[in-house]
Write a protein that holds these residues in place. Structure first.
Motif, PDB file in Angstrom:
ATOM      1  N   ILE A  17       7.353  -3.392   4.583  1.00 22.20           N
ATOM      2  CA  ILE A  17       7.831  -4.731   4.903  1.00 22.20           C
ATOM      3  C   ILE A  17       6.592  -5.602   4.897  1.00 22.20           C
ATOM      4  CG2 ILE A  17       8.967  -6.211   6.599  1.00 22.20           C
ATOM      5  CD1 ILE A  17      10.427  -3.724   7.634  1.00 22.20           C
ATOM      6  N   GLY A  18       6.448  -6.427   3.887  1.00 22.12           N
ATOM      7  CA  GLY A  18       5.205  -7.171   3.721  1.00 22.12           C
ATOM      8  C   GLY A  18       4.074  -6.184   3.574  1.00 22.12           C
ATOM      9  N   GLY A  19       3.030  -6.317   4.375  1.00 22.03           N
ATOM     10  CA  GLY A  19       1.913  -5.384   4.352  1.00 22.03           C
ATOM     11  C   GLY A  19       2.030  -4.279   5.381  1.00 22.03           C
ATOM     12  N   LEU A  20       3.175  -4.171   6.026  1.00 24.90           N
ATOM     13  CA  LEU A  20       3.401  -3.151   7.051  1.00 24.90           C
ATOM     14  C   LEU A  20       4.066  -1.945   6.405  1.00 24.90           C
ATOM     15  CD1 LEU A  20       3.266  -2.675  10.174  1.00 24.90           C
ATOM     16  CD2 LEU A  20       5.621  -3.483  10.244  1.00 24.90           C
ATOM     17  N   GLU A  21       3.535  -0.765   6.642  1.00 23.12           N
ATOM     18  CA  GLU A  21       4.139   0.470   6.153  1.00 23.12           C
ATOM     19  C   GLU A  21       4.740   1.223   7.327  1.00 23.12           C
ATOM     20  OE1 GLU A  21       1.207   2.773   4.049  1.00 23.12           O
ATOM     21  OE2 GLU A  21       1.473   1.575   2.228  1.00 23.12           O
ATOM     22  N   ILE A  22       5.970   1.690   7.148  1.00 22.25           N
ATOM     23  CA  ILE A  22       6.644   2.475   8.167  1.00 22.25           C
ATOM     24  C   ILE A  22       6.884   3.855   7.568  1.00 22.25           C
ATOM     25  CG2 ILE A  22       8.654   2.722   9.661  1.00 22.25           C
ATOM     26  CD1 ILE A  22       7.883  -0.669   8.258  1.00 22.25           C
ATOM     27  N   GLU A  23       6.226   4.845   8.164  1.00 19.74           N
ATOM     28  CA  GLU A  23       6.315   6.220   7.681  1.00 19.74           C
ATOM     29  C   GLU A  23       7.317   6.971   8.545  1.00 19.74           C
ATOM     30  OE1 GLU A  23       3.481  10.193   7.526  1.00 19.74           O
ATOM     31  OE2 GLU A  23       2.576   8.242   7.911  1.00 19.74           O
ATOM     32  N   VAL A  36       2.631 -10.532   8.417  1.00 18.39           N
ATOM     33  CA  VAL A  36       2.510 -11.936   8.803  1.00 18.39           C
ATOM     34  C   VAL A  36       3.903 -12.557   8.709  1.00 18.39           C
ATOM     35  CG1 VAL A  36       1.491 -14.158   8.234  1.00 18.39           C
ATOM     36  CG2 VAL A  36       0.138 -12.069   7.979  1.00 18.39           C
ATOM     37  N   LEU A  37       4.397 -13.020   9.853  1.00 21.35           N
ATOM     38  CA  LEU A  37       5.696 -13.686   9.892  1.00 21.35           C
ATOM     39  C   LEU A  37       5.445 -15.192   9.932  1.00 21.35           C
ATOM     40  CD1 LEU A  37       7.492 -11.383  12.486  1.00 21.35           C
ATOM     41  CD2 LEU A  37       7.605 -11.279   9.995  1.00 21.35           C
ATOM     42  N   SER A  38       5.319 -15.766   8.763  1.00 23.78           N
ATOM     43  CA  SER A  38       5.065 -17.205   8.670  1.00 23.78           C
ATOM     44  C   SER A  38       6.318 -17.980   9.054  1.00 23.78           C
ATOM     45  CB  SER A  38       4.635 -17.564   7.241  1.00 23.78           C
ATOM     46  OG  SER A  38       5.563 -17.052   6.298  1.00 23.78           O
ATOM     47  N   ARG A  39       6.116 -19.214   9.464  1.00 21.74           N
ATOM     48  CA  ARG A  39       7.237 -20.041   9.905  1.00 21.74           C
ATOM     49  C   ARG A  39       7.851 -20.734   8.691  1.00 21.74           C
ATOM     50  NH1 ARG A  39       7.619 -23.783  15.252  1.00 21.74           N
ATOM     51  NH2 ARG A  39       9.763 -24.466  14.899  1.00 21.74           N
ATOM     52  N   ASP A  40       8.508 -19.927   7.863  1.00 24.29           N
ATOM     53  CA  ASP A  40       9.179 -20.411   6.668  1.00 24.29           C
ATOM     54  C   ASP A  40      10.257 -19.397   6.293  1.00 24.29           C
ATOM     55  OD1 ASP A  40       7.708 -18.281   5.583  1.00 24.29           O
ATOM     56  OD2 ASP A  40       6.302 -19.574   4.521  1.00 24.29           O
ATOM     57  N   ARG A  41      10.935 -19.639   5.192  1.00 25.10           N
ATOM     58  CA  ARG A  41      12.030 -18.736   4.790  1.00 25.10           C
ATOM     59  C   ARG A  41      11.525 -17.341   4.445  1.00 25.10           C
ATOM     60  NH1 ARG A  41      16.780 -21.340   4.543  1.00 25.10           N
ATOM     61  NH2 ARG A  41      16.733 -23.603   4.310  1.00 25.10           N
TER      62      ARG A  41
END
Length: 84
Positions: A17-23, A36-41
């Protein structure tokens, strides 16, 4: 994100999810990287993906009647290279 990612379901799945990896692991989920959860869509879309995955993880944990208080996580160990 893949809606088929079964939290705690196997030892092989990896989702980003974006630059996050969930193993995926049978006894834990390992999150590494940055998100990074930017304040946009675009940020909203990423936040929804993370929320959905965490919701499935919580549902999996809550539905386990034998859920232990805490598991023992053993430290990684170094093994000799069998190909050397």
């Amino acid at each position: 994100m893949d809606d088929e990612f079964p939290p705690y379901g196997n030892e092989s799945d990896l989702v980003r999810i974006g630059g996050l990896e969930i193993e995926n692991r049978l006894d834990r989920l390992v999150l590494t990287g940055d998100l990074v959860l930017s304040r946009d869509r675009a940020g909203l879309a990423l936040a929804r993906e993370l929320h959905a995955l965490l919701g499935r993880a919580i549902a999996t944990l809550e539905s386990d009647p034998g859920l232990p208080e805490r598991i023992e996580v053993l430290p990684a160990r170094v093994v000799p290279n069998p190909f050397a």
